[in-house]
Enzyme design. Structure first.
Site: not given
Length: 305
Positions: A133-135, A233
């Site tokens: 997962l993204d930060k 996103r």
């Protein structure tokens, strides 16, 4: 590290897309130096993978200083002897990258399970990690405790056998309350750190549904078929509904004191190693719920139980 190809694509590009922190030229050199195999055979950087091909990468590609175990509060949604489902916080990088070797989820996993309590064929710098997962994206992430479990989960992710549902607060209101975004994504030609919808690259598919809306903002649930870097996103921005707080793809002025995207993985479902379909859920975190309430987009009762 073991990877499974999910499409027809050059091997150097496939690995570069999957391991974005490693330069493509370094990957090419590794292939030329016979440190990467496909189906147990050496290939050239231009070799085209087929769906289901097994790629084996020498761990020296991921050389990092010795990782330290850290005491980290992990939100365990479920665990057994094979895997665990963790509800990840924002501002947590999943695995070490570049100069960042502390404060990652991997450091926390080492603190809880130890190296021997995690799978380790995914690379020395990412024990237990089978996807990312993204930060600043919160929510559910699976980690594996055995090499057998890693191979099982990796194949499921690569062959799109894992159902993944996200929640996001986005700008604007939708004419169509349900829809599918189906296109190709690749590196942004102006900024290699970003992804963009292009005519080249890899197919990316997202399904969205509006849960609630007020003037100027919508709460949406998104199911992804593919798992491209920054997929949701990029897709939301592509259809002119960027995610509130997104510092990279947002580009919309707002009055809120937010420095990260309001995006949360709230549900995953898959067949476990015994063949039973299982689901795990986690409602969005405090900051997500805070802005959901401020905007009048309902409360936590709108999320699936």
């Amino acid at each position: 590290m073991i990877m499974i190809a999910d499409e027809i694509i050059r091997i150097d590009k496939f690995i570069s897309d999957e391991l974005e922190e490693i330069p493509r030229e370094k990957i090419k050199d590794f292939i030329k130096d016979k440190k990467i195999k496909v189906n147990n055979s050496f290939v050239k950087p231009s070799f085209k993978l087929s769906e289901g091909d097994e790629i084996e990468i020498d761990d020296s590609l991921f050389h990092v200083p010795e990782l330290k175990a850290e005491d980290m509060e992990l939100k365990i949604v479920y665990e057994n002897d094979d895997y665990a489902i963790i509800d990840k916080d924002s501002n947590v990088i999943v695995h070490p990258a570049g100069k960042i070797i502390t404060g990652t989820l991997v450091n926390g996993l080492l603190g809880r399970y130890g190296y021997d309590g995690l799978s380790h064929i995914g690379g020395d710098d990412r024990p237990g990690i089978v996807h990312r997962l993204d930060k600043d994206t919160t929510g559910l992430i699976a980690i594996t405790k055995t090499n057998e479990a890693y191979k099982y989960f990796k194949k499921m992710f690569e062959t799109r056998k894992v159902d993944k549902y996200y929640y996001a607060i986005v700008f604007g209101n939708f004419d169509k309350k349900k829809g599918t975004i189906d296109n190709f994504m690749d590196r942004d030609v102006h900024n290699r750190r970003k992804m963009a919808v292009r005519n080249t690259g890899r197919r990316a598919v997202s399904h969205y549904e509006v849960i609630s809306e007020v003037e100027g903002f919508s709460l949406v649930r998104i199911k992804i078929e593919t798992g491209r870097t920054h997929q949701i996103r990029v897709h939301m921005t592509h259809i002119n509904h960027p995610i509130l707080g997104d510092p990279v793809y947002g580009n919309v002025k707002h009055k809120f004191n937010l420095d990260h995207q309001l995006l949360h993985c709230g549900k995953v479902g898959f067949k476990n190693m015994e063949g039973d379909y299982v689901t795990y859920e986690a409602i969005p975190h405090e900051d997500f719920l805070k802005y959901q309430k401020i905007l009048g987009l309902g409360d936590k009762d709108v999320f699936e139980n």
